[in-house]
Write a protein that holds these residues in place. Structure first.
Motif, PDB file in Angstrom:
ATOM      1  N   GLY A  65       7.376  53.679 -16.034  1.00  0.00           N
ATOM      2  CA  GLY A  65       8.541  53.224 -16.789  1.00  0.00           C
ATOM      3  C   GLY A  65       8.245  52.285 -17.925  1.00  0.00           C
ATOM      4  N   GLY A  66       7.017  51.767 -18.002  1.00  0.00           N
ATOM      5  CA  GLY A  66       6.598  51.025 -19.173  1.00  0.00           C
ATOM      6  C   GLY A  66       6.986  49.561 -19.235  1.00  0.00           C
ATOM      7  N   VAL A  67       7.520  49.017 -18.128  1.00  0.00           N
ATOM      8  CA  VAL A  67       7.972  47.621 -18.178  1.00  0.00           C
ATOM      9  C   VAL A  67       7.282  46.756 -17.126  1.00  0.00           C
ATOM     10  N   GLY A  68       6.064  47.135 -16.763  1.00  0.00           N
ATOM     11  CA  GLY A  68       5.279  46.314 -15.864  1.00  0.00           C
ATOM     12  C   GLY A  68       5.607  46.527 -14.398  1.00  0.00           C
ATOM     13  N   PRO A  69       5.393  45.495 -13.558  1.00  0.00           N
ATOM     14  CA  PRO A  69       5.648  45.620 -12.114  1.00  0.00           C
ATOM     15  C   PRO A  69       7.060  46.125 -11.828  1.00  0.00           C
TER      16      PRO A  69
END
Length: 348
Positions: A65-69
Motif C-alpha cells: 500500500g505504500g504507506v509503511g507499517p
C-alpha cells in the motif's frame, strides 16, 4: 424541478470552496459501439503539468500500500498499462482482462481516519492500481470493495495540494461503477447507465443536476461554462446524441470529439474554483481491443499502445514511456517503453 435544481446548484457552488489550494477538473465518458465494444474517454485537467508518464506493469508483481507499517500487500493477478500522476499515483489504466479505471478529482472526498479503521492501509496513489491488479470485471471489483478491505491514506500531493478523488470503473461488457469516499464511508454507484463522471458535487447530486438539463433538451440549450456540472451536462447530451457505430476508427474519433468538446483551453484556470483547470492530456481506451490512445495537449498528434505488444507476463520487468520534455510521438509506441523501477505510491 426548479427548486431541486436550485438546491443542487447551491451545493455545487459551495463545493468549489473546499479545495482552493488546488485546481483540477476532469471528465470521463463511456461510449458503446453498435457492435458491443465499449470505449472510455477522459480529460486530465490540472493547473500545472502533472508530469504524467505511461507504464506497463506485468502480472506477478509484489505490491504494498505504500504507506509503511500496516500497508496492505498483494501480488498482481493482471498486467496493466497505466498513466501516472506526479510519479506518485496511478491516474488511470486498463488491465489485460479488460477492466478500465479512471481517477478524477472530488473536492468532497473524505476517506475517514485510517488509524481508527484498524484495516490494512493503502495510499490513495495506489487505489486505482490495486483494482487493476486484482479484478477482471466491474462486478468482481464492486463485490470485493463493498467489504472495504483497506483504509485509504491520502497524503498531500506535491506543492501541498490536497488528495481528493473518486474513481470510475468500466469493463468490456459495458458495466460501470463510480466509487466515492464520503464521510469516511465508501459509496458505490453501480449501473451500466452511469456513463459520465466529472467532479463536484458528489455523483448522486451530479445526477440530480443533470436531470434538469435533460428536461431542457440539448438541442434547445446546454450550459457552457467549464464548471463540473456544466461539463457533465454537455458530455451527457453529446454522448447520447453521438451515433453508435461499428467502425473502430470512427468510434475512436467520436469519443475524442466528445472529450475535446468539454476540454478546457490551455492557460485557463480559476484558483478560486478548484474544478476548473487547463486540459493537460486526453485519453481514449478501447476496452475490447485493449488499445490505449493518448493525446498530450502539447503534442501535435495522437499516439497509442496496443497491450498485446507489451511484456506483461510474470517475470517481465516494469517498463516506462518517459514523457518528460513533451517528446513528439505518433503511431503505436509499445516498443518505446524502457524497463524502469516502478514509482512509489504517494506516502506520508
Amino acid at each position: 424541478m426548479r427548486k431541486q435544481f436550485a438546491k443542487m446548484l447551491l451545493a455545487s457552488v459551495a463545493a468549489f470552496t473546499l479545495a482552493s489550494a488546488s485546481v483540477e477538473a476532469c471528465t470521463r465518458v463511456l461510449y458503446g459501439t453498435s457492435d458491443s465494444d465499449y470505449i472510455v474517454g477522459r480529460t486530465m485537467d490540472w493547473d500545472v503539468d502533472p508530469r504524467t508518464n505511461l507504464w506497463s506493469f506485468p502480472r506477478g508483481m509484489a505490491r504494498d500500500g505504500g504507506v509503511g507499517p500496516g500497508s496492505i500487500k498483494w501480488t498482481s493477478k493482471y498486467g496493466s498499462l497505466i498513466a501516472d500522476f506526479y510519479d506518485a499515483a496511478t491516474a488511470e489504466g486498463i488491465n489485460e482482462a479488460g477492466l478500465a479505471a479512471n481517477l478524477l478529482y472530488l473536492a468532497e472526498a473524505d476517506y475517514g481516519d485510517p488509524k481508527a479503521s484498524k484495516k490494512p492501509l493503502l495510499s490513495v496513489g495506489g487505489w486505482t492500481q490495486y483494482i487493476l491488479d486484482n479484478y477482471a470485471t466491474v462486478a468482481d471489483a464492486v463485490k470485493a470493495l463493498q467489504k472495504e478491505p483497506f483504509a485509504i491514506v491520502a497524503p498531500d500531493l506535491p506543492g501541498g495540494v490536497r488528495s481528493a478523488s473518486h474513481l470510475a470503473l468500466a469493463d468490456q461488457s459495458g458495466d460501470s461503477a463510480i466509487l466515492e469516499y464520503l464521510g469516511g464511508k465508501l459509496v458505490i454507484h453501480h449501473n451500466r447507465k452511469y456513463t459520465v463522471m466529472t467532479n463536484s458535487p458528489p455523483f448522486d447530486q451530479q445526477l440530480a443536476l443533470n436531470t434538469y438539463w435533460v428536461s431542457i433538451g440539448g438541442v434547445n440549450f446546454l450550459p457552457g461554462t467549464h464548471r463540473a456540472s456544466d461539463r457533465f451536462a454537455r458530455a451527457y447530451w453529446n454522448l447520447n446524441a453521438t451515433p453508435k457505430v461499428a467502425d473502430g476508427r470512427v468510434a475512436i474519433a467520436s469519443v475524442f470529439s466528445i472529450i475535446r468538446n468539454i476540454s478546457v483551453p490551455l492557460g485557463i484556470s480559476a484558483p478560486q474554483e478548484p474544478n476548473i483547470a487547463s486540459t493537460r492530456w486526453r485519453s481514449v481506451t478501447d476496452i475490447k481491443n485493449r488499445l490505449y490512445y493518448f493525446e498530450p495537449t502539447l503534442n501535435p498528434s495522437i499516439f497509442w499502445v496496443d497491450l498485446k505488444n507489451l511484456k506483461l507476463e510474470p517475470g517481465a520487468k516494469p517498463a516506462k514511456l518517459d514523457l518528460a520534455g513533451d517528446p513528439i510521438l505518433s503511431g503505436e509506441v509499445a516498443d518505446k517503453f524502457v524497463p524502469a523501477e516502478p514509482f512509489k505510491f504517494l506516502s506520508r
